[in-house]
Design a protein around this motif. Structure first.
Motif, short mmCIF file in Angstrom:
data_model
loop_
_atom_site.label_atom_id
_atom_site.label_comp_id
_atom_site.label_asym_id
_atom_site.label_seq_id
_atom_site.Cartn_x
_atom_site.Cartn_y
_atom_site.Cartn_z
N ARG A 58 0.78 -1.37 0.03
CA ARG A 58 0.30 0.08 0.01
C ARG A 58 0.86 1.58 0.19
N TYR A 59 1.33 1.17 0.18
CA TYR A 59 2.74 2.35 1.18
C TYR A 59 4.30 2.42 0.13
N SER A 60 4.81 3.81 -0.50
CA SER A 60 6.17 3.68 -0.69
C SER A 60 7.06 5.34 -0.08
N PHE A 61 7.96 5.31 0.23
CA PHE A 61 9.15 5.96 0.65
C PHE A 61 9.31 6.77 -1.18
N ASN A 62 10.57 7.94 -0.76
CA ASN A 62 10.84 8.66 -1.55
C ASN A 62 12.27 7.75 -1.75
N ASP A 63 12.89 8.34 -2.21
CA ASP A 63 14.19 7.86 -1.95
C ASP A 63 15.27 7.71 -0.91
N ASP A 64 14.98 8.92 -0.64
CA ASP A 64 15.60 9.18 0.75
C ASP A 64 14.87 8.65 2.21
N LYS A 65 13.60 8.03 1.89
CA LYS A 65 12.97 8.05 2.92
C LYS A 65 12.35 8.50 3.79
N THR A 66 12.45 10.36 3.43
CA THR A 66 11.88 11.24 4.24
C THR A 66 10.47 11.39 4.63
N LEU A 67 9.35 10.60 2.86
CA LEU A 67 8.59 10.67 2.55
C LEU A 67 7.59 9.39 2.35
N ILE A 68 6.59 9.90 3.03
CA ILE A 68 5.87 8.35 2.14
C ILE A 68 4.43 9.34 1.54
N ARG A 69 3.96 7.64 1.12
CA ARG A 69 2.49 7.88 0.29
C ARG A 69 1.51 6.67 0.18
N ALA A 70 0.44 6.90 0.82
CA ALA A 70 -0.24 5.91 0.06
C ALA A 70 -0.31 5.30 -1.99
N ASN A 71 -0.14 4.55 -1.93
CA ASN A 71 0.20 4.00 -3.58
C ASN A 71 -0.73 4.37 -5.06
N GLN A 72 -1.91 4.18 -3.55
CA GLN A 72 -3.98 4.78 -4.10
C GLN A 72 -4.36 4.51 -2.71
N GLY A 73 -6.03 4.50 -3.66
CA GLY A 73 -7.06 4.29 -3.19
C GLY A 73 -6.98 5.96 -2.00
#
Length: 173
Positions: A58-73
């Motif tokens: 469900r989730y992804s980090f940006n490259d340096d793991k300072t940001l996170i988001r849900a992939n969809q939904g």
């Protein structure tokens, strides 16, 4: 609190209600990882474990793991930077038997979400449908829809997305 409970809560926050813990999502759905960790009173290893072991990815980090988001939904209006993709000829949608007649009349609509979610195989669709009672699987004539001008997107976790599916593109499996 178990990882599963935390994951469900993160899903609520990142897809629907970031204000519950007083965080904001940017226009692409990204949230500050440190603010999420602080609000949930968890540590980074716990968050990394939840993200990496989530069965639905469900989730992804940006490259340096300072940001996170849900992939969809999402029900909040964000652009998760999906690329338009040519779908396979057939995709699938699983639901509960109690919704089948309405879907046959009205087609698939996203309701409170931004997109209708589709699966690439019958088994996944059936598993989704089981969450809503006795499962019913619809075949979506996605190739024909695409030829007719509908745009399809593929999220990073393999879920196919489209704004809606009119009933003429549906049939029972």
């Amino acid at each position: 609190m178990s990882d599963k409970s935390i994951s469900k809560y993160i899903s609520l926050i990142l897809r629907h209600k970031p204000e519950v813990i007083n965080i904001t999502l940017d226009e692409h759905g990204w949230a500050d990882v440190q603010k999420l960790i602080d609000a949930l009173k968890i540590d980074m290893p716990t968050l990394e474990r939840i993200v990496s072991t989530d069965s639905k990815q469900r989730y992804s980090f940006n490259d340096d793991k300072t940001l996170i988001r849900a992939n969809q939904g999402h029900s909040v209006n964000v652009d998760v930077e999906l690329e338009r993709v040519t779908p396979p000829e057939i995709l699938y949608h699983g639901t509960g038997e109690k919704f089948a007649a309405r879907i046959e009349r009205e087609g698939l609509i996203p309701k409170s979400r931004l997109y209708v979610h589709l699966s690439g195989d019958v088994e996944t669709a059936r598993n989704v449908g089981q969450r809503h009672g006795r499962p019913v699987v619809f075949e979506v004539m996605s190739g024909k829809m695409h030829d007719d001008g509908w745009e399809f997107f593929l999220s990073v976790n393999g879920v196919w997305l489209v704004r809606k599916v009119p009933p003429e593109y549906l049939q029972h499996v």
